[in-house]
Design a protein around this motif. Structure first.
Motif, PDB file in Angstrom:
ATOM      1  N   ARG A  98       8.362  29.513  89.006  1.00 54.99           N
ATOM      2  CA  ARG A  98       8.032  28.169  88.332  1.00 54.99           C
ATOM      3  C   ARG A  98       8.653  27.803  87.319  1.00 54.99           C
ATOM      4  NH1 ARG A  98       2.869  31.277  88.932  1.00 54.99           N
ATOM      5  NH2 ARG A  98       2.837  31.585  86.637  1.00 54.99           N
ATOM      6  N   LEU A  99       9.353  28.576  86.615  1.00 57.60           N
ATOM      7  CA  LEU A  99      10.327  28.069  85.614  1.00 57.60           C
ATOM      8  C   LEU A  99      11.433  27.379  86.247  1.00 57.60           C
ATOM      9  CD1 LEU A  99      11.429  28.060  82.652  1.00 57.60           C
ATOM     10  CD2 LEU A  99      12.628  30.294  83.270  1.00 57.60           C
ATOM     11  N   PHE A 100      11.859  27.823  87.200  1.00 57.19           N
ATOM     12  CA  PHE A 100      13.162  27.074  87.805  1.00 57.19           C
ATOM     13  C   PHE A 100      12.891  26.067  88.783  1.00 57.19           C
ATOM     14  CE2 PHE A 100      15.265  31.094  86.372  1.00 57.19           C
ATOM     15  CZ  PHE A 100      16.755  30.557  86.023  1.00 57.19           C
ATOM     16  N   HIS A 101      11.709  26.178  89.481  1.00 56.86           N
ATOM     17  CA  HIS A 101      11.101  25.036  90.159  1.00 56.86           C
ATOM     18  C   HIS A 101      10.905  23.778  89.122  1.00 56.86           C
ATOM     19  CE1 HIS A 101       9.091  22.687  93.251  1.00 56.86           C
ATOM     20  NE2 HIS A 101       8.001  22.765  92.507  1.00 56.86           N
ATOM     21  N   HIS A 102      10.301  24.178  87.865  1.00 63.06           N
ATOM     22  CA  HIS A 102       9.982  22.985  86.930  1.00 63.06           C
ATOM     23  C   HIS A 102      11.418  22.386  86.744  1.00 63.06           C
ATOM     24  CE1 HIS A 102       9.110  20.728  83.278  1.00 63.06           C
ATOM     25  NE2 HIS A 102       7.601  20.774  83.673  1.00 63.06           N
ATOM     26  N   SER A 104      14.103  22.350  88.350  1.00 57.91           N
ATOM     27  CA  SER A 104      14.667  21.537  89.446  1.00 57.91           C
ATOM     28  C   SER A 104      14.073  20.297  89.779  1.00 57.91           C
ATOM     29  CB  SER A 104      14.598  22.385  90.758  1.00 57.91           C
ATOM     30  OG  SER A 104      15.001  21.761  92.111  1.00 57.91           O
ATOM     31  N   VAL A 105      12.699  20.058  89.580  1.00 60.46           N
ATOM     32  CA  VAL A 105      11.957  19.147  89.925  1.00 60.46           C
ATOM     33  C   VAL A 105      12.349  17.885  88.767  1.00 60.46           C
ATOM     34  CG1 VAL A 105       9.539  18.085  89.842  1.00 60.46           C
ATOM     35  CG2 VAL A 105      10.022  20.071  91.101  1.00 60.46           C
ATOM     36  N   HIS A 106      12.486  18.423  87.830  1.00 59.26           N
ATOM     37  CA  HIS A 106      12.751  17.576  86.779  1.00 59.26           C
ATOM     38  C   HIS A 106      14.700  17.838  85.863  1.00 59.26           C
ATOM     39  CE1 HIS A 106       8.728  16.470  85.688  1.00 59.26           C
ATOM     40  NE2 HIS A 106       8.571  17.783  85.829  1.00 59.26           N
ATOM     41  N   TYR A 107      14.947  17.593  87.059  1.00 57.24           N
ATOM     42  CA  TYR A 107      16.807  17.961  86.956  1.00 57.24           C
ATOM     43  C   TYR A 107      17.456  17.127  86.120  1.00 57.24           C
ATOM     44  CZ  TYR A 107      21.660  18.191  88.251  1.00 57.24           C
ATOM     45  OH  TYR A 107      23.011  18.064  87.961  1.00 57.24           O
ATOM     46  N   ASN A 108      17.028  15.817  86.329  1.00 48.16           N
ATOM     47  CA  ASN A 108      17.381  14.496  85.564  1.00 48.16           C
ATOM     48  C   ASN A 108      17.332  14.581  84.077  1.00 48.16           C
ATOM     49  OD1 ASN A 108      18.649  13.321  87.954  1.00 48.16           O
ATOM     50  ND2 ASN A 108      17.304  11.832  88.206  1.00 48.16           N
ATOM     51  N   PHE A 109      15.973  15.038  83.807  1.00 51.02           N
ATOM     52  CA  PHE A 109      15.799  15.177  82.372  1.00 51.02           C
ATOM     53  C   PHE A 109      16.420  16.244  81.775  1.00 51.02           C
ATOM     54  CE2 PHE A 109      13.183  16.098  78.904  1.00 51.02           C
ATOM     55  CZ  PHE A 109      12.246  15.198  78.536  1.00 51.02           C
ATOM     56  N   TRP A 170      23.272  26.572  84.957  1.00 55.41           N
ATOM     57  CA  TRP A 170      22.739  26.203  86.335  1.00 55.41           C
ATOM     58  C   TRP A 170      22.759  24.686  86.587  1.00 55.41           C
ATOM     59  CZ3 TRP A 170      17.362  25.319  88.275  1.00 55.41           C
ATOM     60  CH2 TRP A 170      17.311  25.555  89.516  1.00 55.41           C
ATOM     61  N   LEU A 171      22.310  23.993  85.358  1.00 55.01           N
ATOM     62  CA  LEU A 171      22.377  22.462  85.579  1.00 55.01           C
ATOM     63  C   LEU A 171      23.726  22.166  85.534  1.00 55.01           C
ATOM     64  CD1 LEU A 171      19.698  21.886  82.719  1.00 55.01           C
ATOM     65  CD2 LEU A 171      19.383  21.579  85.201  1.00 55.01           C
ATOM     66  N   GLU A 172      24.907  22.417  84.741  1.00 57.18           N
ATOM     67  CA  GLU A 172      25.976  21.964  84.597  1.00 57.18           C
ATOM     68  C   GLU A 172      26.634  21.978  85.928  1.00 57.18           C
ATOM     69  OE1 GLU A 172      27.453  22.878  80.043  1.00 57.18           O
ATOM     70  OE2 GLU A 172      27.752  24.429  81.626  1.00 57.18           O
ATOM     71  N   TYR A 177      22.698  27.847  93.013  1.00 55.62           N
ATOM     72  CA  TYR A 177      21.790  28.811  93.597  1.00 55.62           C
ATOM     73  C   TYR A 177      20.452  28.160  93.576  1.00 55.62           C
ATOM     74  CZ  TYR A 177      25.743  31.652  92.501  1.00 55.62           C
ATOM     75  OH  TYR A 177      27.190  31.966  92.424  1.00 55.62           O
ATOM     76  N   SER A 178      19.573  28.770  94.538  1.00 59.26           N
ATOM     77  CA  SER A 178      18.205  28.236  94.678  1.00 59.26           C
ATOM     78  C   SER A 178      17.397  28.843  93.587  1.00 59.26           C
ATOM     79  CB  SER A 178      17.565  28.857  95.973  1.00 59.26           C
ATOM     80  OG  SER A 178      17.391  30.336  95.934  1.00 59.26           O
ATOM     81  N   GLU A 179      16.214  27.927  93.424  1.00 65.12           N
ATOM     82  CA  GLU A 179      15.193  28.486  92.440  1.00 65.12           C
ATOM     83  C   GLU A 179      14.914  29.747  92.414  1.00 65.12           C
ATOM     84  OE1 GLU A 179      11.951  25.832  93.143  1.00 65.12           O
ATOM     85  OE2 GLU A 179      13.366  24.066  93.278  1.00 65.12           O
ATOM     86  N   SER A 180      14.446  30.233  93.829  1.00 67.03           N
ATOM     87  CA  SER A 180      14.098  31.907  93.648  1.00 67.03           C
ATOM     88  C   SER A 180      15.207  32.877  93.667  1.00 67.03           C
ATOM     89  CB  SER A 180      13.435  31.988  95.299  1.00 67.03           C
ATOM     90  OG  SER A 180      14.411  31.766  96.274  1.00 67.03           O
ATOM     91  N   ASP A 181      16.413  32.421  93.790  1.00 64.01           N
ATOM     92  CA  ASP A 181      17.617  33.332  93.695  1.00 64.01           C
ATOM     93  C   ASP A 181      17.816  33.532  92.380  1.00 64.01           C
ATOM     94  OD1 ASP A 181      19.941  34.813  93.772  1.00 64.01           O
ATOM     95  OD2 ASP A 181      20.997  33.184  94.981  1.00 64.01           O
ATOM     96  N   MET A 182      17.890  32.305  91.537  1.00 62.73           N
ATOM     97  CA  MET A 182      17.974  32.300  90.244  1.00 62.73           C
ATOM     98  C   MET A 182      16.995  33.118  89.408  1.00 62.73           C
ATOM     99  SD  MET A 182      20.873  30.790  89.118  1.00 62.73           S
ATOM    100  CE  MET A 182      20.621  30.867  87.291  1.00 62.73           C
TER     101      MET A 182
END
Length: 205
Positions: A98-102, A104-109, A170-172, A177-182
């Protein structure tokens, strides 16, 4: 006591202003952005901006507070979830995913706040959320200090700092890698460290 619902027009305008600020911060530094820039990008009048916010810092503060509160809710784990999860399975705990999903969803922010700009209030607030997440997890999964490889406060600081830098990395690299992989990699690093076996030790013959 019941709270009056916010006018949908207010919600829409504030959403437009928040999106405009993030868009602009992906293009240039916060200090180079004016209220007029934000209003034009949001397609509202400058006077409309001031009906909602005192200045761009007030808008930024609201953006940060809302996102971090949402993240806290996402990574919060019920007490019962700790005891029922097998941390040696190699699978990531749902809270890590859920941490990485959040993110990912708010990548631009996250990119605007941590990569394009290094906004100190956001970085500090994010580190505080991660600290709570890591500290709570370690306390609940391993309450015995004798089973930790360093003093508890050092372990927490080490892990939380690594979390933040890995997230920025990861952002840079635009989430290679996928959310679950990270989530799996970071959880395994937190539990086992970087080595499968101790470096320099010969395998038994």
């Amino acid at each position: 006591m019941t709270h009056a619902k916010k006018d949908p027009r207010v919600i829409r305008t504030q959403r437009l202003l928040r999106a405009a600020l993030i868009d602009l911060m992906e293009e240039r530094g916060l200090e180079q952005i004016t209220v007029q820039d934000i209003a034009e990008r949001a397609t509202v009048k400058r006077a409309t901006f001031y009906l909602h916010y005192e200045d761009k810092q007030a808008l930024l503060t609201q953006c940060i507070d809302e996102l971090l509160n949402e993240l806290r809710e996402q990574v919060d784990v019920a007490e019962s979830d700790y005891g029922s999860f097998d941390y040696l399975s190699g699978e990531p705990h749902p809270s890590f995913v859920r941490l990485f999903h959040h993110i990912s969803v708010h990548y631009n922010f996250y990119t605007a706040m941590l990569v394009k700009n290094r906004v100190a209030p956001f970085a500090e607030g994010l580190l505080k959320v991660i600290h709570e997440f890591v500290s709570r997890g370690i306390d609940r999964t391993e309450p015995d200090d004798g089973n930790l490889t360093a003093r508890r406060e050092v372990v927490v600081k080490y892990v939380e700092s690594a979390f933040l830098e890995v997230i920025i990395w990861w952002l840079e690299r635009q989430m290679p890698y996928s959310e679950s992989d990270m989530a799996a990699q970071l959880m395994n690093l937190s539990i086992h460290g970087p080595y499968i076996r101790i470096p320099g030790r010969r395998n038994p013959q």
